[in-house]
Design a protein around this motif. Structure first.
Motif, PDB file in Angstrom:
ATOM      1  N   VAL A 141       0.770  -1.146   0.006  1.00 54.70           N
ATOM      2  CA  VAL A 141       0.026   0.151   0.174  1.00 54.70           C
ATOM      3  C   VAL A 141       0.749   1.077   0.108  1.00 54.70           C
ATOM      4  O   VAL A 141       0.651   2.285  -0.824  1.00 54.70           O
ATOM      5  CB  VAL A 141      -1.075  -0.008   1.235  1.00 54.70           C
ATOM      6  CG1 VAL A 141      -1.723   1.248   1.278  1.00 54.70           C
ATOM      7  CG2 VAL A 141      -1.998  -1.274   1.280  1.00 54.70           C
ATOM      8  N   LEU A 142       1.777   1.168   0.929  1.00 49.74           N
ATOM      9  CA  LEU A 142       2.646   2.340   0.837  1.00 49.74           C
ATOM     10  C   LEU A 142       3.910   2.594   0.403  1.00 49.74           C
ATOM     11  O   LEU A 142       4.536   1.184   0.346  1.00 49.74           O
ATOM     12  CB  LEU A 142       3.033   2.754   2.516  1.00 49.74           C
ATOM     13  CG  LEU A 142       1.677   3.247   3.183  1.00 49.74           C
ATOM     14  CD1 LEU A 142       2.095   3.418   4.847  1.00 49.74           C
ATOM     15  CD2 LEU A 142       1.132   4.511   2.710  1.00 49.74           C
ATOM     16  N   PRO A 143       4.354   3.649  -0.142  1.00 50.76           N
ATOM     17  CA  PRO A 143       5.840   3.380  -0.681  1.00 50.76           C
ATOM     18  C   PRO A 143       6.881   3.317   0.024  1.00 50.76           C
ATOM     19  O   PRO A 143       6.777   3.575   1.387  1.00 50.76           O
ATOM     20  CB  PRO A 143       6.043   4.475  -1.485  1.00 50.76           C
ATOM     21  CG  PRO A 143       4.833   5.700  -0.780  1.00 50.76           C
ATOM     22  CD  PRO A 143       3.832   4.785  -0.446  1.00 50.76           C
ATOM     23  N   ASP A 144       7.904   2.531  -0.125  1.00 47.90           N
ATOM     24  CA  ASP A 144       8.966   2.352   0.883  1.00 47.90           C
ATOM     25  C   ASP A 144       9.852   3.575   1.010  1.00 47.90           C
ATOM     26  O   ASP A 144      10.995   3.776   0.300  1.00 47.90           O
ATOM     27  CB  ASP A 144       9.829   1.116   0.369  1.00 47.90           C
ATOM     28  CG  ASP A 144      10.810   0.889   1.513  1.00 47.90           C
ATOM     29  OD1 ASP A 144      10.787   1.279   2.246  1.00 47.90           O
ATOM     30  OD2 ASP A 144      11.789   0.037   1.149  1.00 47.90           O
ATOM     31  N   SER A 145       9.267   4.660   1.742  1.00 45.10           N
ATOM     32  CA  SER A 145      10.191   5.915   1.890  1.00 45.10           C
ATOM     33  C   SER A 145       9.972   6.277   3.319  1.00 45.10           C
ATOM     34  O   SER A 145       9.086   6.136   4.029  1.00 45.10           O
ATOM     35  CB  SER A 145       9.506   6.903   1.153  1.00 45.10           C
ATOM     36  OG  SER A 145       9.836   8.253   1.200  1.00 45.10           O
TER      37      SER A 145
END
Length: 417
Positions: free
Chosen positions: A87-91
């Motif tokens: 779901v979320l970008p790896d940032s």
């Protein structure tokens, strides 16, 4: 007399959002600086079960079709793994913003608990309640370190908020989700179930025996069990096997990673002979559970306060603790102002926490960074920290019981003794 009070309430209403917006903006700004990089590996802010660095490692393995639970170092729930891997970008920037927003949600939930307890729509104390969470260094430092214990705190407060508002399904699902992140939170199951069927308002000064039949708990327990099983099935599908259970839930019971934390387990089992390890693991695990029923019985007239006490016990004695665990207990004391005048040694408690907060990073640096000390240095500072948490718990239990007696002359002599 009515117009000044109305004016005061409107002034508070106008200042409340502004003050919080400024505070939230400052937290967001701090979270996107380079400060989190220096705190990410701090063992007082994150544990092997809550480390963001290990979460990133698991995400990398998961995206490359490697089972993250096969190596024995990844101990996060598959629910978190799937969420951050898909779901979320790896940032780090996105994570910093998300963690800060999680603290905002937790502060909002704490305000809602306060309002429900006081049976008001809004109060002049709302800003103080929210700020006590957002400004607590035990809370925002683990958030800056991106420790998932901050997410666990937010889920815990949401579960308690839903229980206070009698939203049973939301409370049970939130608690079930929290259980998958931290097995130790099972300690809070009974008090939250009892809170769902009882009044969350303050009854410390007028204790009455519980009148609601306990048979009402069984349907709620069944619903909680259903949510837990469904989430366990989802976790198994994500992980591809049942290997996640011994690596996540099992780690809480078997303590496979002896990385130093702010708790008391790691050093004890570092020095433990393997022959006695199973017995003492059982003793330490049962030690958490034995408090649940006595605390719920003693504070059966105020189950929200029973939740508060058990949070303090959990934050002091759980296997892998960070600063955010006792931090939640200390912050939550702000919604019980009626107990303040009955505390016996608040100054000693504050000074002990100040002393421990200075000693722990100092002795950790002497041991790990400079190499001029040993593990005894750091463990001594964690014992001071445990004493500070113990004094806070003792004060909370004493004042919660003493308030029913009132400030009598005989009582004042007892307090002095």
């Amino acid at each position: 007399m009515s117009s000044p009070s109305k004016t005061s309430l409107s002034d508070v209403s106008a200042r409340y959002p502004t003050a919080l917006l400024v505070l939230i903006a400052a937290r967001l700004w701090l979270s996107v600086t380079d400060v989190p990089k220096h705190l990410q590996h701090n063992q007082q802010l994150s544990s092997p079960l809550t480390s963001y660095f290990q979460l990133q490692e698991g995400i990398h393995l998961f995206k490359n079709d490697i089972d993250p639970y096969s190596g024995g170092s990844f101990r996060h729930s598959p629910l978190l793994l799937s969420f951050f891997a898909t779901v979320l970008p790896d940032s780090r920037l996105v994570a910093s913003v998300l963690w800060t927003l999680g603290d905002v949600v937790a502060a909002w939930a704490l305000v809602q608990i306060w309002r429900t307890r006081q049976n008001v729509v809004q109060s002049s104390r709302d800003t103080l309640v929210a700020a006590s969470y957002l400004l607590n260094p035990y809370i925002f430092l683990p958030t800056l370190a991106l420790s998932t214990s901050s997410i666990e705190n937010a889920l815990m407060l949401l579960a308690m908020m839903f229980a206070c508002k009698k939203k049973a399904s939301a409370a049970l699902f939130t608690l079930s989700f929290l259980l998958h992140l931290s097995l130790s939170s099972i300690v809070m199951l009974l008090p939250i179930l009892l809170l769902l069927i009882n009044d969350p308002h303050s009854h410390l000064a007028s204790p009455q025996p519980m009148t609601k039949p306990l048979r009402k708990l069984w349907p709620l327990f069944g619903e909680f069990s259903m949510y837990t099983v469904v989430l366990a099935l989802i976790s198994t599908l994500v992980a591809g096997s049942l290997a996640w259970i011994p690596q996540t839930w099992g780690a809480t019971l078997t303590l496979p990673d002896l990385t130093p934390t702010t708790g008391m387990w790691w050093y004890f089992f570092t020095e433990m002979f393997d022959h006695y390890r199973p017995m003492f693991l059982m003793v330490f695990s049962v030690h958490l559970i034995i408090y649940v029923v006595p605390v719920c019985l003693k504070f059966q007239h105020d189950y929200l306060y029973a939740n508060f006490i058990l949070l303090g016990i959990l934050g002091t004695f759980k296997a892998y603790t960070t600063l955010s665990d006792p931090g939640l207990f200390l912050t939550m004391s702000v919604i019980f102002p009626e107990t303040y005048s009955y505390m016996r040694h608040p100054i000693v408690t504050v000074l002990l926490h100040l002393h421990a907060s200075l000693l722990m990073p100092l002795f950790h640096s002497i041991w790990v960074t400079q190499g001029t000390g040993n593990a005894n240095f750091y463990y001594a500072s964690t014992l001071v920290f445990a004493c500070a948490n113990g004094f806070a718990l003792d004060d909370a239990i004493w004042s919660g019981l003493r308030i029913a007696i009132g400030p009598s002359v005989e009582g004042s002599h007892v307090v002095q003794e």
